[in-house]
Design a protein around this motif. Structure first.
Motif, mmCIF file in Angstrom:
data_model
loop_
_atom_site.group_PDB
_atom_site.id
_atom_site.type_symbol
_atom_site.label_atom_id
_atom_site.label_comp_id
_atom_site.label_asym_id
_atom_site.label_seq_id
_atom_site.Cartn_x
_atom_site.Cartn_y
_atom_site.Cartn_z
ATOM 1 N N GLN A 1 -19.618 -19.068 23.714
ATOM 2 C CA GLN A 1 -18.330 -19.710 23.984
ATOM 3 C C GLN A 1 -17.911 -20.698 22.904
ATOM 4 O OE1 GLN A 1 -17.867 -22.827 26.895
ATOM 5 N NE2 GLN A 1 -20.053 -22.850 27.357
ATOM 6 N N GLU A 2 -18.861 -21.238 22.158
ATOM 7 C CA GLU A 2 -18.525 -22.183 21.087
ATOM 8 C C GLU A 2 -18.287 -21.470 19.759
ATOM 9 O OE1 GLU A 2 -17.963 -25.241 21.725
ATOM 10 O OE2 GLU A 2 -18.683 -25.190 23.795
ATOM 11 N N ASN A 3 -18.440 -20.153 19.740
ATOM 12 C CA ASN A 3 -18.249 -19.363 18.517
ATOM 13 C C ASN A 3 -19.074 -19.914 17.361
ATOM 14 O OD1 ASN A 3 -14.883 -19.422 19.585
ATOM 15 N ND2 ASN A 3 -16.260 -17.710 19.880
ATOM 16 N N ARG A 4 -20.331 -20.294 17.680
ATOM 17 C CA ARG A 4 -21.192 -20.884 16.655
ATOM 18 C C ARG A 4 -21.750 -19.853 15.684
ATOM 19 N NH1 ARG A 4 -23.109 -25.104 20.945
ATOM 20 N NH2 ARG A 4 -23.552 -23.235 22.123
ATOM 21 N N GLY A 5 -21.503 -18.557 15.962
ATOM 22 C CA GLY A 5 -21.979 -17.528 15.050
ATOM 23 C C GLY A 5 -21.095 -17.348 13.834
ATOM 24 N N LEU A 6 -20.036 -18.141 13.705
ATOM 25 C CA LEU A 6 -19.112 -18.034 12.573
ATOM 26 C C LEU A 6 -19.504 -19.026 11.481
ATOM 27 C CD1 LEU A 6 -15.740 -17.824 14.540
ATOM 28 C CD2 LEU A 6 -17.175 -15.939 13.760
ATOM 29 N N THR A 7 -19.340 -18.595 10.229
ATOM 30 C CA THR A 7 -19.660 -19.446 9.078
ATOM 31 C C THR A 7 -18.377 -20.057 8.536
ATOM 32 O OG1 THR A 7 -21.511 -17.988 8.542
ATOM 33 C CG2 THR A 7 -20.800 -19.534 6.834
ATOM 34 N N GLU A 8 -18.284 -21.383 8.591
ATOM 35 C CA GLU A 8 -17.041 -22.086 8.263
ATOM 36 C C GLU A 8 -16.537 -21.786 6.856
ATOM 37 O OE1 GLU A 8 -15.312 -24.333 10.467
ATOM 38 O OE2 GLU A 8 -16.637 -23.277 11.859
ATOM 39 N N GLY B 1 -8.706 -22.255 17.943
ATOM 40 C CA GLY B 1 -9.689 -21.823 18.930
ATOM 41 C C GLY B 1 -9.473 -20.375 19.349
ATOM 42 N N GLY B 2 -8.200 -19.974 19.538
ATOM 43 C CA GLY B 2 -7.908 -18.604 19.921
ATOM 44 C C GLY B 2 -8.277 -17.608 18.836
ATOM 45 N N GLU B 3 -8.018 -17.965 17.575
ATOM 46 C CA GLU B 3 -8.362 -17.077 16.464
ATOM 47 C C GLU B 3 -9.876 -16.925 16.331
ATOM 48 O OE1 GLU B 3 -4.610 -17.733 13.389
ATOM 49 O OE2 GLU B 3 -6.159 -19.294 13.540
ATOM 50 N N ARG B 4 -10.611 -18.003 16.528
ATOM 51 C CA ARG B 4 -12.076 -17.929 16.475
ATOM 52 C C ARG B 4 -12.610 -17.009 17.572
ATOM 53 N NH1 ARG B 4 -14.952 -22.362 13.933
ATOM 54 N NH2 ARG B 4 -13.507 -23.565 12.652
ATOM 55 N N ALA B 5 -12.040 -17.137 18.766
ATOM 56 C CA ALA B 5 -12.473 -16.284 19.876
ATOM 57 C C ALA B 5 -12.201 -14.815 19.556
ATOM 58 C CB ALA B 5 -11.753 -16.689 21.163
ATOM 59 N N ARG B 6 -11.034 -14.525 18.992
ATOM 60 C CA ARG B 6 -10.699 -13.139 18.655
ATOM 61 C C ARG B 6 -11.626 -12.593 17.577
ATOM 62 N NH1 ARG B 6 -5.773 -13.047 16.333
ATOM 63 N NH2 ARG B 6 -4.960 -15.107 16.793
#
Length: 642
Positions: free
Chosen positions: A405-412, A455-460
């Motif tokens: 839910q925190e989308n922590r798998g994304l690399t900034e 937040g919505g773009e990260r979720a997508r």
């Protein structure tokens, strides 16, 4: 009476037009849900209403004397007084009352000093001032505002520890709940809530729904939670392409009205287009005849078309995401076996003695209050954490797809495309771009740095990465967070078609109703750590869960009843103990009284044995037998008195 109105509101940021001529009015007591896709301008409209944004044109009217309170979706945490407790921060919402408390304290001190010094002339004026201050304090709510503040915090999931917790130690979710509690405690005339359901558990949500449904003043709510909107609103403002339309119904009925209007409009549009085509065909026929009177007819027909009020189709809603989850072949029948699972963090027991079995094809929703370990359990199942005690066993050939839910798998530091490419280096660029397009990343969007995404773009993006994995078990932690209504519905459709097993944490009741075949409520303080609810009615899974939970709870003693039962049991035990002690005391007393009687009888028997019965062998035998009986009884009595 009109509480709030917007008249021809337009707003632009540079060349981007956000709002275009928005006009609507809201009456006192109306509860309005504001819906629209992410980026439609809903939050910008709120900021125009509160005066934070100045519109390019148009105006906002707020009834004179009405107070306005707003809960922002992403409040600024850096502005908080970090050394305050949560409860102390609640009190700052009532500065007029806390100021009055200080005034009353000063007046009481002055009154005491004047009395000590015997200044009779000052006593009357000070007493009058104190009476007036106390009157204003009571009328302003001073006698109950502190209790109301604490109660509001408790309703929104703050326990005694959190209530006294310093603000500097709160998480973002905890502060959002604190900000909501603080706002509700002030009871503004116009209550504006931007995504208030974020970070609330099911019980807090249910309470908030009831609170807002009975709120007597005006409420404006931006939300993508369809169930919540249906429960709390009576009107719906739909924002689309910068324009807005107000419907006199909550979300589900308003949506049906929109669809009916669109169908009717399309029907009228097609009828008009057929009529125009017929007239134009007639015009062409008249031209081919090439006679003088035909030109009069032609001009008449052209004017007929010009005079028509042209029907325009309603603008199509923006594209929703499209997805379907890749899946492996069928897995083992027993997908996950959890036995005596426990997990502790920082000395706190988050999960306690949890055991359950999930079989292939089940769709299990995990519910529970905040802090009950739902997200932790998802990490344990997906092997991102190791259990403190117990064991989790996956069945044969189980491949897990995990949504955080925190989308922590994304690399900034990566771009959107780089994130996808690095996850699937073996796939062609065209396939990756096509997948991203399904999630509304197209053109320059795929070159956006992840650090700039909403937040919505990260979720997508996280969902886009997930759908390419070939899995047979999906573990989803709040997957609808940050998604707009259209995206939530697309996700529900994709999950319904997924042939594998689904485990999810969610507080979105629409989502639960669409997906769940089983609901497990985590309860760390209970003996088994959970309440397992296998649903019999899938049409309204959440209502079925509430019904079954209530049935179970009705058979269990309530806390007060349990307390009373424990007290009764303690009383009965003490009563039995006292009765036993009294019986023992009476037994000793009887023994003490009986001992001299036996000793006296033995003396009498001895005298007879060595006297009159010395030559009477029959009587002597009787005396010996009686003496033996008395001596046994006497020894027992001695033991009692020891």
């Amino acid at each position: 009476m009109i509480a709030l109105s917007a008249d021809s509101i337009s707003l632009s940021f540079g060349a981007e037009e956000i709002l275009r001529g928005i006009t609507f009015s809201v009456n006192d007591g109306d509860r309005v849900g504001i819906i629209g896709v992410n980026g439609a301008g809903k939050t910008s409209l709120f900021r125009v209403i509160t005066g934070e944004y100045k519109p390019d044109s148009g105006s906002v009217y707020i009834q004179k004397g009405h107070t306005v309170g707003i809960l922002e979706q992403n409040p600024n945490l850096t502005a908080l007084p970090g050394n305050m407790s949560s409860l102390e921060y609640m009190y700052t919402a009532f500065p007029h009352l806390t100021d009055l408390e200080r005034e009353i304290s000063r007046t009481e001190a002055e009154l005491a000093e004047a009395s000590r010094l015997g200044h009779e002339s000052e006593l009357l004026s000070l007493s009058t001032r104190l009476t007036e201050q106390n009157r204003r304090y009571a009328e302003g709510g001073g006698l109950e505002f502190r209790a109301r503040c604490k109660s509001m915090l408790q309703r929104l999931g703050f326990d005694e520890v959190m209530i006294e917790q310093k603000l500097s130690t709160l998480s973002g979710g905890q502060y959002t709940r604190l900000a909501l509690a603080r706002l509700l405690a002030t009871e503004p005339d116009i209550l504006m809530l931007d995504e208030p359901t974020n970070h609330l558990d099911i019980d807090a949500l249910s309470w908030l729904e009831g609170y807002l449904a009975s709120y007597k003043k005006t409420v404006l709510i931006i939300s993508h939670d369809r169930y919540f909107l249906d429960k709390t609103t009576d009107k719906t403002l739909h924002v689309l392409y910068g324009k807005a339309r107000l419907y006199p119904a909550p979300y589900t009925r308003a949506k049906a009205m929109m669809e009916s209007e669109a169908e009717a409009l399309e029907k009228r549009y097609k009828e008009q287009q057929r009529e125009i085509a017929r007239i134009r065909a007639n015009i062409e026929f008249q031209r081919r005849c090439n006679r003088e009177h035909n030109f009069v007819t032609i001009r008449s027909k052209e004017k007929q078309i010009e005079r028509m009020e042209k029907i325009e189709l309603a603008p199509k809603a923006p594209k929703d995401i499209r997805m379907s989850f890749a899946s492996l072949d069928e897995s083992a029948g027993d997908v996950i076996t959890v036995k005596d699972l426990g997990f502790s963090y920082g000395g706190k027991r988050l999960i306690n003695n949890l055991s359950f079995l999930i079989r292939s094809g089940e769709r299990v929703m995990f519910l529970g209050p905040n802090g009950s370990g739902k997200s932790t359990l998802m990490k344990l199942i997906s092997s991102r954490l190791a259990p403190s005690t117990g064991k989790i066993t996956l069945g044969y050939n189980i491949k897990i797809g995990y949504y955080d839910q925190e989308n922590r798998g994304l690399t900034e530091s990566k771009t959107v495309f780089e994130e996808m490419h690095d996850e699937y280096p073996e796939k062609k660029d065209l396939e990756l771009r096509s997948t991203l397009a399904l999630f509304l990343f197209s053109g320059d969007d795929i070159d956006k740095p992840i650090s700039t995404l909403s937040g919505g773009e990260r979720a997508r993006l996280t969902l886009a990465k997930l759908i390419l994995k070939k899995v047979n078990l999906l573990v989803l932690d709040e997957p609808t967070n940050h998604l707009d209504i259209g995206s939530r519905e697309a996700l529900e459709t994709a999950l319904t078609a997924f042939p594998g097993t689904i485990i999810a944490v969610s507080h979105d009741r629409y989502f639960i109703n669409s997906i769940a075949t089983r609901i497990i409520e985590l309860a760390p303080d209970s003996d088994h750590g959970m309440f397992d609810c296998v649903l019999e009615d899938y049409d309204d899974a959440y209502a079925e869960y509430l019904r079954l939970r209530e049935r179970v709870r009705s058979t269990m003693p309530k806390p007060e009843e349990k307390k009373n039962a424990d007290a009764r049991e303690e009383y009965e035990a003490k009563k039995r103990e006292n009765a036993k002690a009294r019986g023992e005391k009476r037994r000793i007393e009887r023994a003490i009284a009986r001992i001299p009687e036996i000793e006296k009888e033995i003396e009498q028997l001895d005298a007879e044995l060595f006297g009159e019965a010395a030559t009477d062998y029959v009587r002597a035998a009787e005396i010996e037998k009686r003496k033996e009986e008395l001596e046994v009884e006497l020894m027992e009595l001695y033991e009692i008195t020891m």
